[in-house]
Design an enzyme around this catalytic site. Sequence first.
Site, PDB file in Angstrom:
ATOM      1  N   TYR A   1       0.849  -1.033  -0.005  1.00 26.58           N
ATOM      2  CA  TYR A   1      -0.170  -0.122   0.023  1.00 26.58           C
ATOM      3  C   TYR A   1       0.990   1.274   0.033  1.00 26.58           C
ATOM      4  O   TYR A   1       1.960   1.526   1.151  1.00 26.58           O
ATOM      5  CB  TYR A   1      -0.959   0.129   1.433  1.00 26.58           C
ATOM      6  CG  TYR A   1      -1.875   1.217   0.963  1.00 26.58           C
ATOM      7  CD1 TYR A   1      -3.105   0.961   0.598  1.00 26.58           C
ATOM      8  CD2 TYR A   1      -1.528   2.489   1.481  1.00 26.58           C
ATOM      9  CE1 TYR A   1      -4.018   1.935   0.379  1.00 26.58           C
ATOM     10  CE2 TYR A   1      -2.424   3.582   1.402  1.00 26.58           C
ATOM     11  CZ  TYR A   1      -3.760   3.379   0.795  1.00 26.58           C
ATOM     12  OH  TYR A   1      -4.573   4.299   0.857  1.00 26.58           O
TER      13      TYR A   1
ATOM     14  N   GLN B   1     -10.990   0.269   1.331  1.00 26.15           N
ATOM     15  CA  GLN B   1     -11.416  -0.717   0.153  1.00 26.15           C
ATOM     16  C   GLN B   1     -10.199  -1.204  -0.661  1.00 26.15           C
ATOM     17  O   GLN B   1     -10.111  -2.494  -1.064  1.00 26.15           O
ATOM     18  CB  GLN B   1     -12.165   0.068  -0.997  1.00 26.15           C
ATOM     19  CG  GLN B   1     -11.353   1.205  -1.736  1.00 26.15           C
ATOM     20  CD  GLN B   1     -11.550   2.478  -1.036  1.00 26.15           C
ATOM     21  OE1 GLN B   1     -11.783   2.606   0.232  1.00 26.15           O
ATOM     22  NE2 GLN B   1     -11.521   3.448  -1.772  1.00 26.15           N
TER      23      GLN B   1
ATOM     24  N   ASN C   1      -3.383   6.295   6.148  1.00 22.18           N
ATOM     25  CA  ASN C   1      -4.229   7.184   7.057  1.00 22.18           C
ATOM     26  C   ASN C   1      -4.840   6.362   8.065  1.00 22.18           C
ATOM     27  O   ASN C   1      -4.819   4.995   8.175  1.00 22.18           O
ATOM     28  CB  ASN C   1      -5.382   8.300   6.123  1.00 22.18           C
ATOM     29  CG  ASN C   1      -6.222   7.405   5.474  1.00 22.18           C
ATOM     30  OD1 ASN C   1      -6.729   6.294   5.679  1.00 22.18           O
ATOM     31  ND2 ASN C   1      -6.715   8.185   4.568  1.00 22.18           N
TER      32      ASN C   1
ATOM     33  N   SER D   1       4.141  10.183  11.635  1.00 23.70           N
ATOM     34  CA  SER D   1       5.592  10.142  11.843  1.00 23.70           C
ATOM     35  C   SER D   1       5.983  11.189  12.934  1.00 23.70           C
ATOM     36  O   SER D   1       5.046  11.831  13.533  1.00 23.70           O
ATOM     37  CB  SER D   1       6.173  10.696  10.464  1.00 23.70           C
ATOM     38  OG  SER D   1       7.612  10.586  10.567  1.00 23.70           O
TER      39      SER D   1
ATOM     40  N   GLN E   1       9.938  16.415   9.884  1.00 21.66           N
ATOM     41  CA  GLN E   1       8.673  15.354  10.576  1.00 21.66           C
ATOM     42  C   GLN E   1       7.371  16.126  10.514  1.00 21.66           C
ATOM     43  O   GLN E   1       6.321  15.629  10.090  1.00 21.66           O
ATOM     44  CB  GLN E   1       8.948  14.903  11.766  1.00 21.66           C
ATOM     45  CG  GLN E   1      10.260  13.939  11.972  1.00 21.66           C
ATOM     46  CD  GLN E   1      10.134  12.868  10.779  1.00 21.66           C
ATOM     47  OE1 GLN E   1       9.094  11.843  11.002  1.00 21.66           O
ATOM     48  NE2 GLN E   1      11.133  12.791  10.030  1.00 21.66           N
TER      49      GLN E   1
ATOM     50  N   HIS F   1       5.219  16.309   7.394  1.00 17.53           N
ATOM     51  CA  HIS F   1       4.443  15.168   6.942  1.00 17.53           C
ATOM     52  C   HIS F   1       2.944  15.152   7.205  1.00 17.53           C
ATOM     53  O   HIS F   1       2.238  14.976   6.177  1.00 17.53           O
ATOM     54  CB  HIS F   1       4.922  14.022   7.428  1.00 17.53           C
ATOM     55  CG  HIS F   1       6.180  13.354   7.070  1.00 17.53           C
ATOM     56  ND1 HIS F   1       5.871  12.557   5.703  1.00 17.53           N
ATOM     57  CD2 HIS F   1       7.182  13.057   7.619  1.00 17.53           C
ATOM     58  CE1 HIS F   1       7.177  12.051   5.643  1.00 17.53           C
ATOM     59  NE2 HIS F   1       7.996  12.532   6.488  1.00 17.53           N
TER      60      HIS F   1
ATOM     61  N   GLU G   1       9.901   6.817  16.619  1.00 18.40           N
ATOM     62  CA  GLU G   1      10.178   6.008  15.466  1.00 18.40           C
ATOM     63  C   GLU G   1      11.532   6.616  15.052  1.00 18.40           C
ATOM     64  O   GLU G   1      12.137   5.545  14.579  1.00 18.40           O
ATOM     65  CB  GLU G   1       8.778   6.761  14.441  1.00 18.40           C
ATOM     66  CG  GLU G   1       9.179   6.272  13.156  1.00 18.40           C
ATOM     67  CD  GLU G   1       8.211   6.856  12.268  1.00 18.40           C
ATOM     68  OE1 GLU G   1       8.076   6.604  10.886  1.00 18.40           O
ATOM     69  OE2 GLU G   1       7.730   8.127  12.626  1.00 18.40           O
ATOM     70  N   HIS G   2      12.001   7.740  14.981  1.00 21.28           N
ATOM     71  CA  HIS G   2      13.055   8.229  14.575  1.00 21.28           C
ATOM     72  C   HIS G   2      13.744   8.802  15.750  1.00 21.28           C
ATOM     73  O   HIS G   2      13.141   9.862  16.441  1.00 21.28           O
ATOM     74  CB  HIS G   2      13.209   9.463  13.506  1.00 21.28           C
ATOM     75  CG  HIS G   2      12.357   8.895  12.422  1.00 21.28           C
ATOM     76  ND1 HIS G   2      11.193   9.277  11.991  1.00 21.28           N
ATOM     77  CD2 HIS G   2      12.720   8.171  11.148  1.00 21.28           C
ATOM     78  CE1 HIS G   2      10.651   8.803  10.843  1.00 21.28           C
ATOM     79  NE2 HIS G   2      11.565   7.910  10.513  1.00 21.28           N
TER      80      HIS G   2
ATOM     81  N   ASP H   1      15.491   8.323   5.281  1.00 23.21           N
ATOM     82  CA  ASP H   1      14.156   8.262   4.509  1.00 23.21           C
ATOM     83  C   ASP H   1      14.172   7.756   3.134  1.00 23.21           C
ATOM     84  O   ASP H   1      13.416   7.506   2.580  1.00 23.21           O
ATOM     85  CB  ASP H   1      13.401   9.846   4.605  1.00 23.21           C
ATOM     86  CG  ASP H   1      12.664   9.968   5.797  1.00 23.21           C
ATOM     87  OD1 ASP H   1      12.217   8.956   6.398  1.00 23.21           O
ATOM     88  OD2 ASP H   1      12.135  11.167   5.963  1.00 23.21           O
TER      89      ASP H   1
ATOM     90  N   GLU I   1      -0.546 -34.625  30.192  1.00 21.94           N
ATOM     91  CA  GLU I   1      -1.388 -33.589  29.494  1.00 21.94           C
ATOM     92  C   GLU I   1      -2.734 -34.208  29.208  1.00 21.94           C
ATOM     93  O   GLU I   1      -3.576 -33.636  28.423  1.00 21.94           O
ATOM     94  CB  GLU I   1      -0.789 -32.920  28.168  1.00 21.94           C
ATOM     95  CG  GLU I   1       0.240 -32.175  28.793  1.00 21.94           C
ATOM     96  CD  GLU I   1       1.117 -31.575  27.400  1.00 21.94           C
ATOM     97  OE1 GLU I   1       0.624 -31.502  26.272  1.00 21.94           O
ATOM     98  OE2 GLU I   1       1.888 -30.501  27.811  1.00 21.94           O
TER      99      GLU I   1
ATOM    100  N   HIS J   1      -0.997 -39.034  21.757  1.00 24.11           N
ATOM    101  CA  HIS J   1       0.300 -38.735  21.583  1.00 24.11           C
ATOM    102  C   HIS J   1       1.398 -39.599  21.835  1.00 24.11           C
ATOM    103  O   HIS J   1       2.492 -39.880  21.519  1.00 24.11           O
ATOM    104  CB  HIS J   1       0.639 -37.495  22.412  1.00 24.11           C
ATOM    105  CG  HIS J   1      -0.027 -36.295  21.556  1.00 24.11           C
ATOM    106  ND1 HIS J   1      -1.173 -35.875  21.420  1.00 24.11           N
ATOM    107  CD2 HIS J   1       0.719 -34.951  21.374  1.00 24.11           C
ATOM    108  CE1 HIS J   1      -1.610 -34.831  20.924  1.00 24.11           C
ATOM    109  NE2 HIS J   1      -0.121 -34.370  20.618  1.00 24.11           N
TER     110      HIS J   1
END
Length: 431
Positions: A130, A192, A215, A238, A260, A263, A328-329, A362, A416, A421
């Site tokens: 994606y 979708q 998103n 981000s 950042q 973004h 994240e960074h 990046d 068990e 088994h």
Amino acid sequence: MLRIITQQADVRSELQRICDRTQDEQVLHKEATVREVLQAVKRQGDKAVLHYTAEFDHQILKAEELKVTGSELDAAYQQVSKDLLQAIRLACQKIEAFHRQRVPKSWVQFGDDEVVLGKRYTPVDRAGLYIPGGRACYPSTVLMNAIPAKVAEVPRVVMVTPVRGGKMVNPAVLVAAQEAGVQEIYRVGGAQAIAALAYGTETIPKVNVITGPGNIYVTLAKKLVYGTVGIDSLAGPSEVLVIADETANPVYVAADLLAQAEHDPMAAAILLTTDAGLAKKVQMAVERQLVDHPRRIDTEKAIAHYGLIVVVESLAAAAELSNEFAPEHLELEVADPWALMNQIRHAGAIFLGSSTPEAVGDYLAGPNHTLPTSGAARYASALGVETFLKHSSIIQYSQTALEKVASAIDILATTEGLPSHADSVKLRVED
């Protein structure tokens, strides 16, 4: 304006507020919408995909227009500059070289009594990527998702991305996809698109793993289809956290924070510094760099709501706060970044020194820029070749080896309450 507070203030609660910025009261309502989309696409296939693309993205498409054609792919090369093409190819080389170092190797171990143990890695059959396209075009995201799939030798890699006006996909995105080895591209985005990849439609193939950021609707859709397919992570907006001392350049630090913030209005930009003078200089530099900024409105929103400068008493205190936030960074703009890195436990990616802005990561340093956000770096890692691989255990016992462990297996199986088994071993050693 970027706020400045001292460590004496309630810093932890403020950092937690920023970390939790995606958990608002509207999420449940959005999740209900996403569930509706997923079920419709699962039942109706292309018809539902086209319906929601018209409703949400205002793009009227026919089923035969979903797939990007070969002529469009060829034309994309004529629409990008030679400089951009060279930059894409350079990034491809560096990203691929890095990820080839990270390919897990299958192994087999021959032990005593002819016991063979091992692990075998194989790629998924189909991967779905994606690529967001709402606020900007992201050829770098194409490379970061497609190249690890290519290195993992996934046989079929497909990509989905939304279009904005004219039913066209950005030519830079199309070129990046071709350079990175994507075989099929579909012009659809949103929940979708995730549903189509997870369940398959008449046009879009069902995949085994879905990767790539998006998103809140895309993120919720990935969360809800997990189990039907694998996913890379639930990436949020981000974020960057910079730790700086008196040796840092305030102009550089300000630029990195804004890199950042530009973004997304929900992006987070945080500075922890031991130097109150630097804090003020960075605050002023941010204001200067925002003048005539092409993305000023969204950037100012991010800075106002999720930007922060904290004056701390020591670098050790900064490292402690950073570990709690798990950014994240993480940029270490200090005199001895390697020494400070030893105190860092949680971060998606760590950038060392004043000559290593996060933008290097990046685009073409090599390590993946698809990273855990919102504190997930405490337990998660960057997207990589492993995302597109699964492993199978290999086990072989000789008759002698089985006889040596039969009694222990019998005791465990009986404990068990699983007699068959136990019998499956007894029958082999008692004959």
